[in-house]
Motif scaffolding. Sequence first.
Motif, short mmCIF file in Angstrom:
data_model
loop_
_atom_site.label_atom_id
_atom_site.label_comp_id
_atom_site.label_asym_id
_atom_site.label_seq_id
_atom_site.Cartn_x
_atom_site.Cartn_y
_atom_site.Cartn_z
N ALA A 106 0.82 -1.22 0.00
CA ALA A 106 0.00 0.00 0.00
C ALA A 106 0.85 1.27 0.00
CB ALA A 106 -0.93 0.00 1.21
N GLY A 107 2.18 1.10 0.06
CA GLY A 107 3.07 2.25 0.02
C GLY A 107 3.34 2.90 1.35
N LYS A 108 2.95 2.24 2.44
CA LYS A 108 3.22 2.82 3.77
C LYS A 108 4.70 2.68 4.11
CE LYS A 108 -1.13 2.57 6.24
NZ LYS A 108 -1.74 2.20 7.54
N PRO A 109 5.28 3.68 4.75
CA PRO A 109 6.67 3.54 5.19
C PRO A 109 6.75 2.59 6.38
CG PRO A 109 5.77 5.65 5.90
CD PRO A 109 4.71 5.00 5.05
N LEU A 110 7.69 1.65 6.31
CA LEU A 110 7.90 0.71 7.41
C LEU A 110 9.32 0.73 7.93
CD1 LEU A 110 5.22 -0.64 6.03
CD2 LEU A 110 5.93 -2.57 7.44
N GLY A 111 10.28 0.93 7.03
CA GLY A 111 11.65 0.92 7.50
C GLY A 111 12.66 0.83 6.38
N VAL A 144 16.02 -1.59 10.07
CA VAL A 144 15.54 -0.69 11.10
C VAL A 144 14.11 -0.32 10.74
CG1 VAL A 144 16.52 1.38 9.97
CG2 VAL A 144 15.90 1.45 12.40
N ALA A 145 13.21 -0.46 11.71
CA ALA A 145 11.81 -0.06 11.51
C ALA A 145 11.68 1.41 11.88
CB ALA A 145 10.88 -0.91 12.37
N VAL A 146 11.23 2.23 10.94
CA VAL A 146 11.01 3.65 11.18
C VAL A 146 9.79 4.09 10.38
CG1 VAL A 146 12.70 4.30 9.39
CG2 VAL A 146 12.00 5.98 11.15
N SER A 147 8.83 4.69 11.06
CA SER A 147 7.57 5.05 10.41
C SER A 147 6.83 6.04 11.30
CB SER A 147 6.71 3.81 10.17
OG SER A 147 6.39 3.18 11.40
N VAL A 153 5.36 13.01 14.30
CA VAL A 153 6.36 12.30 15.08
C VAL A 153 6.56 10.93 14.44
CG1 VAL A 153 6.94 11.28 17.32
CG2 VAL A 153 5.74 13.47 17.22
N TRP A 154 7.80 10.57 14.17
CA TRP A 154 8.13 9.25 13.64
C TRP A 154 8.83 8.44 14.71
CZ3 TRP A 154 9.05 7.66 8.06
CH2 TRP A 154 8.16 8.33 7.20
N SER A 155 8.65 7.13 14.65
CA SER A 155 9.18 6.23 15.67
C SER A 155 10.17 5.24 15.08
CB SER A 155 8.03 5.44 16.32
OG SER A 155 7.13 6.30 16.96
N VAL A 156 11.29 5.08 15.77
CA VAL A 156 12.26 4.03 15.46
C VAL A 156 12.01 2.93 16.48
CG1 VAL A 156 14.69 3.42 15.29
CG2 VAL A 156 13.94 5.71 14.61
N THR A 157 11.43 1.83 16.03
CA THR A 157 10.95 0.83 16.98
C THR A 157 11.79 -0.45 17.06
OG1 THR A 157 9.46 -0.02 15.27
CG2 THR A 157 8.55 1.59 16.84
#
Length: 199
Positions: free
Chosen positions: A70-75, A88-91, A115-119
Amino acid sequence: MAAASGDLTRSSDLRITELTAGNWPLFERLLGPGGLQGGCWCAWFRMTSGEFRTTGPDGHKAHVRDEVRAGKPLGLLGILDEEPVAWVAVSPRVDNPRLATSRVAALPDDDPTDVWSVTCFYVHRRARGRGLAAAMLRAATRHAFDRGARIVEGYPVDARKKRPAGDLYHGTIEMFAAAGFDLTARRDTVRALMRIPAR
């Protein structure tokens, strides 16, 4: 070294690029047939606890794959010699519903928009000891800011406290501090909320 077309950065021989539907097979190869951590497939933060519990490993993988399609940013993927070796997961934080119920990740008094998260981090055993996680964190931070993030945050562990190796997927406080993140809140003795603003 100049970045190749479509790649975010190169660190020595490491090529770092965003996970997309086109390079999904590299993600599958890196995580292996089990999807790491009991079949997580890096869906832990991207699903509610109920969804994660009831869908199982195949459902976790399908959820992440559908979001990528779907084009969502995941990492970001780290590639050495054409082989995937790091992740690295960042979204956007809002795409990680489990954070809303996390005591460690509870928001300060501000709007979570932008706000983006590095999880999550993962470095394959054949590439460990080269500082790749730190390189992935720097790339993830730049990537988030390039995509409009106002703040990037992470939830790392204190490496001075004895922890199982499996807990280090959050990254370490020391690594985040070296990348310019500030300690925002320390809500338990092991993990912290750390943030860096866009400059």
